[in-house]
Design a protein around this motif. Structure first.
Motif, PDB file in Angstrom:
ATOM      1  N   MET A   1       0.841  -1.600   0.567  1.00  0.00           N
ATOM      2  CA  MET A   1       0.129   0.068  -0.071  1.00  0.00           C
ATOM      3  C   MET A   1       0.807   1.362   0.300  1.00  0.00           C
ATOM      4  SD  MET A   1      -3.357   1.169   2.551  1.00  0.00           S
ATOM      5  CE  MET A   1      -2.210   0.560   4.168  1.00  0.00           C
ATOM      6  N   THR A   2       0.529   1.821  -0.412  1.00  0.00           N
ATOM      7  CA  THR A   2       1.256   3.650  -1.232  1.00  0.00           C
ATOM      8  C   THR A   2       0.886   4.513   0.112  1.00  0.00           C
ATOM      9  OG1 THR A   2      -0.296   4.442  -2.008  1.00  0.00           O
ATOM     10  CG2 THR A   2       1.245   3.684  -3.138  1.00  0.00           C
ATOM     11  N   PRO A   3       2.119   5.028   0.664  1.00  0.00           N
ATOM     12  CA  PRO A   3       2.058   6.323   2.443  1.00  0.00           C
ATOM     13  C   PRO A   3       0.219   6.814   1.391  1.00  0.00           C
ATOM     14  CG  PRO A   3       3.696   6.360   1.360  1.00  0.00           C
ATOM     15  CD  PRO A   3       3.115   5.106   0.440  1.00  0.00           C
ATOM     16  N   ALA A   6      -2.421   4.895   2.159  1.00  0.00           N
ATOM     17  CA  ALA A   6      -2.596   4.899   3.549  1.00  0.00           C
ATOM     18  C   ALA A   6      -3.288   5.547   4.014  1.00  0.00           C
ATOM     19  CB  ALA A   6      -1.272   4.223   3.670  1.00  0.00           C
ATOM     20  N   LEU A   7      -3.253   6.539   3.668  1.00  0.00           N
ATOM     21  CA  LEU A   7      -3.415   8.261   4.458  1.00  0.00           C
ATOM     22  C   LEU A   7      -4.957   8.447   4.078  1.00  0.00           C
ATOM     23  CD1 LEU A   7      -2.712  10.780   5.912  1.00  0.00           C
ATOM     24  CD2 LEU A   7      -1.969  11.483   4.042  1.00  0.00           C
ATOM     25  N   PHE A  10      -7.198   6.377   6.251  1.00  0.00           N
ATOM     26  CA  PHE A  10      -6.542   6.987   7.288  1.00  0.00           C
ATOM     27  C   PHE A  10      -7.887   7.773   7.488  1.00  0.00           C
ATOM     28  CE2 PHE A  10      -5.423  10.775   9.793  1.00  0.00           C
ATOM     29  CZ  PHE A  10      -5.662  10.045  11.247  1.00  0.00           C
ATOM     30  N   ALA A  13     -11.670   6.592   6.895  1.00  0.00           N
ATOM     31  CA  ALA A  13     -11.999   6.075   8.439  1.00  0.00           C
ATOM     32  C   ALA A  13     -12.311   7.327   9.369  1.00  0.00           C
ATOM     33  CB  ALA A  13     -10.891   5.046   8.802  1.00  0.00           C
ATOM     34  N   GLY A  14     -11.636   8.003   9.825  1.00  0.00           N
ATOM     35  CA  GLY A  14     -11.491   9.062  10.591  1.00  0.00           C
ATOM     36  C   GLY A  14     -13.642   9.630  10.025  1.00  0.00           C
ATOM     37  N   GLN A  75      -3.428  17.521  12.770  1.00  0.00           N
ATOM     38  CA  GLN A  75      -2.988  15.653  11.913  1.00  0.00           C
ATOM     39  C   GLN A  75      -2.517  16.164  10.726  1.00  0.00           C
ATOM     40  OE1 GLN A  75      -2.903  13.312  13.706  1.00  0.00           O
ATOM     41  NE2 GLN A  75      -2.110  13.141  10.745  1.00  0.00           N
ATOM     42  N   VAL A  78       1.301  16.890  10.546  1.00  0.00           N
ATOM     43  CA  VAL A  78       1.463  15.342  11.050  1.00  0.00           C
ATOM     44  C   VAL A  78       1.879  14.903   9.131  1.00  0.00           C
ATOM     45  CG1 VAL A  78       1.657  13.349  12.133  1.00  0.00           C
ATOM     46  CG2 VAL A  78       0.852  14.994  13.494  1.00  0.00           C
ATOM     47  N   LEU A  80       1.021  16.322   6.399  1.00  0.00           N
ATOM     48  CA  LEU A  80       2.181  16.887   5.830  1.00  0.00           C
ATOM     49  C   LEU A  80       3.604  16.285   6.285  1.00  0.00           C
ATOM     50  CD1 LEU A  80       1.406  18.989   3.456  1.00  0.00           C
ATOM     51  CD2 LEU A  80       1.375  20.960   5.122  1.00  0.00           C
ATOM     52  N   SER A  81       4.104  16.227   7.553  1.00  0.00           N
ATOM     53  CA  SER A  81       5.108  16.542   7.533  1.00  0.00           C
ATOM     54  C   SER A  81       5.641  14.782   7.021  1.00  0.00           C
ATOM     55  CB  SER A  81       5.972  15.906   9.013  1.00  0.00           C
ATOM     56  OG  SER A  81       4.607  14.459   9.886  1.00  0.00           O
ATOM     57  N   ALA A  82       4.630  13.408   7.083  1.00  0.00           N
ATOM     58  CA  ALA A  82       5.002  12.626   6.320  1.00  0.00           C
ATOM     59  C   ALA A  82       5.261  12.390   5.137  1.00  0.00           C
ATOM     60  CB  ALA A  82       3.836  11.123   7.011  1.00  0.00           C
TER      61      ALA A  82
END
Lengths: 223, 248
Positions: A1-3, A6-7, A10, A13-14, A75, A78, A80-82
């Motif tokens: 799964m690419t980042p 995955a985001l 997330f 889900a949120g 969040q 966060v 963005l940092s990833a």
């Protein structure tokens, strides 16, 4: 799964777990209850499809904005940092996925209320118009999301007036100056919607494409 | 990594927060950013982490993997700690084992099943630190990382920072409370008047004799003066006394 995927997961889900997804869903169900209080008579299938797609745009825009605004600002920092510059892509993908679900519900409700059995042509026209509606809703929602417009009041007004502007301009016959939602309905009711589908697709996707580019450009300085 | 002539303001009509700021950090550097409240420490950290884009100037040679722990972790999210960290591990493409490792080191294994909104400030802060550490960052940016932490984690965090530094990572920390003051090789920077300047390293006790000053200051200015003196490398203890007593 690419980042990015995955985001995206997330964020979806949120959004679902926060129950914010319920608000546009309820609005959609109310809209569908009004639209399909009576069955769609034979011969009116395409016209009903166009009405559904055009009226769905503000609900979809609201849903897209809701998804993008569910996440707290820190969040997003966060994320963005990833992911760096790819972070907005995941937000748009998550919003797109949630809008597809709403559009599918609208399409299913339409098919369920047809007096006769739907033909393949009706089915494909429904998918096509609802995808155009999703594109318009996604961009309107993204451009009124919190990173772009900080004030909730301004953002809500921009969303409503953005849609009204779309209606007014396309009502005046300006097909290239906005998403021609009124033209979808008018052409469908006059039986000419499917005469130039490529032209109508280009007209309907031009402003969403410009809007997406603007969103990407604005997000560079609006984390 | 180099922050080169960076100027930043939040909007066209806003005042400049940083103007022509320069900062060069080498692999293995641990940098503490100090300065009074509201002078732009968090802004500098966000520019370093790539969360903000300089209005002028640029940030060059930023390490590829960046970990960022905000001053206030956003706990208002509908996840358990474990679910949140699983998502973040997937975003970072790291093995889920890393969650157990960092939970243990930060003393938060017992929190994994808890909902994020139910966490205390200190516990939420640990989740913020854990997600930043998951990816073994080449640049770790921590905004007030010691605030609200328990004693064991306060002692562990400098060890973690030392490990990242030892493998060539850069760590940038804003720290009001001076917890890193004794960190070997610590580089100290102060943000003041829109500029960033490097301060002299803190002299170790024993290298230079220490003396104690007693300063009386109006209560409203106490925090500001304490910050300024800490930025100068002094150890400051603020005691609450009535003004008259202090003046005597």
């Amino acid at each position: 799964m690419t980042p990015v995927i995955a985001l995206t997961r997330f964020r979806v889900a949120g959004y679902v777990a926060s129950h914010r997804a319920l608000q546009p869903l309820l609005a959609l169900l109310a809209l569908l209850a009004i639209l399909y209080a009576g069955a769609v008579p034979a011969g009116q299938e395409i016209a009903a499809t166009a009405d559904s797609a055009a009226m769905l745009v503000p609900v979809l825009a609201w849903a897209a904005r809701g998804l993008l605004d569910t996440e707290p600002d820190e969040q997003r920092a966060v994320a963005l940092s990833a992911l760096g510059g790819r972070e907005p892509v995941s937000g748009l993908l998550a919003a797109f996925a949630s809008l597809l679900v709403l559009a599918a519900i609208a399409e299913a409700a339409l098919l369920a209320r047809l007096a006769g059995s739907p033909t393949l042509g009706v089915l494909l026209t429904g998918v096509w118009l609802h995808l155009l509606s999703v594109a318009a809703g996604l961009v309107l929602g993204a451009l009124t999301s919190r990173p772009i417009l900080r004030s909730p009041a301004v953002s809500t007004m921009a969303l409503i007036f953005g849609y009204l502007w779309m209606l007014a301009l396309s009502f005046a016959g300006a097909r290239w100056l906005t998403v021609p939602v009124m033209a979808w309905m008018r052409d469908a009711h006059h039986g000419v919607l499917l005469e130039q589908p490529l032209l109508l697709t280009a007209q309907s996707l031009l402003w969403p494409a410009i809007g997406l580019a603007a969103y990407g450009w604005l997000r560079r300085t609006r984390p | 990594m180099r922050i080169a002539s960076v100027s930043f303001r939040y909007g066209r009509r806003d005042p400049w927060v940083l103007s022509d700021a320069d900062l060069v950090l080498d692999p293995g550097d641990v940098a503490e950013v100090a300065g009074p409240n509201g002078t732009g420490k968090s802004t500098l950290l966000r520019l370093a982490a790539g969360l903000l884009r300089p209005v002028r100037g640029r940030v060059e040679d930023r390490p590829r993997v960046v970990g960022y722990a905000p001053e206030r972790f956003p706990a208002d999210q509908p996840f358990t700690v474990a679910a949140y960290l699983r998502h973040m591990a997937a975003v970072r493409r790291v093995a889920q084992d890393a969650i157990g490792h960092w939970s243990e080191r930060l003393g938060m294994d017992h929190l994994l099943g808890r909902d994020l909104p139910d966490l205390s400030k200190g516990s939420a802060h640990k989740v913020g630190l854990a997600q930043a550490l998951l990816a073994e960052p080449g640049l770790l940016v921590l905004d007030e990382p010691f605030a609200g932490l328990d004693a064991a984690t306060r002692a562990e965090l400098p060890r973690i920072i030392a490990e990242i530094s030892a493998r060539g990572g850069i760590v940038v920390v804003s720290d009001h409370q001076g917890d890193l003051r004794d960190f070997p090789g610590l580089r100290r920077f102060e943000v003041r008047d829109r500029a960033v300047r490097e301060l002299e390293p803190v002299e170790k006790a024993g290298e230079a004799p220490l003396t104690v000053l007693e300063v009386a200051v109006p209560a409203v200015r106490a925090a500001e003066l304490a910050d300024r003196l800490r930025a100068e490398g002094c150890t400051v203890r603020v005691t609450a006394r009535v003004a008259r007593e202090a003046a005597e």
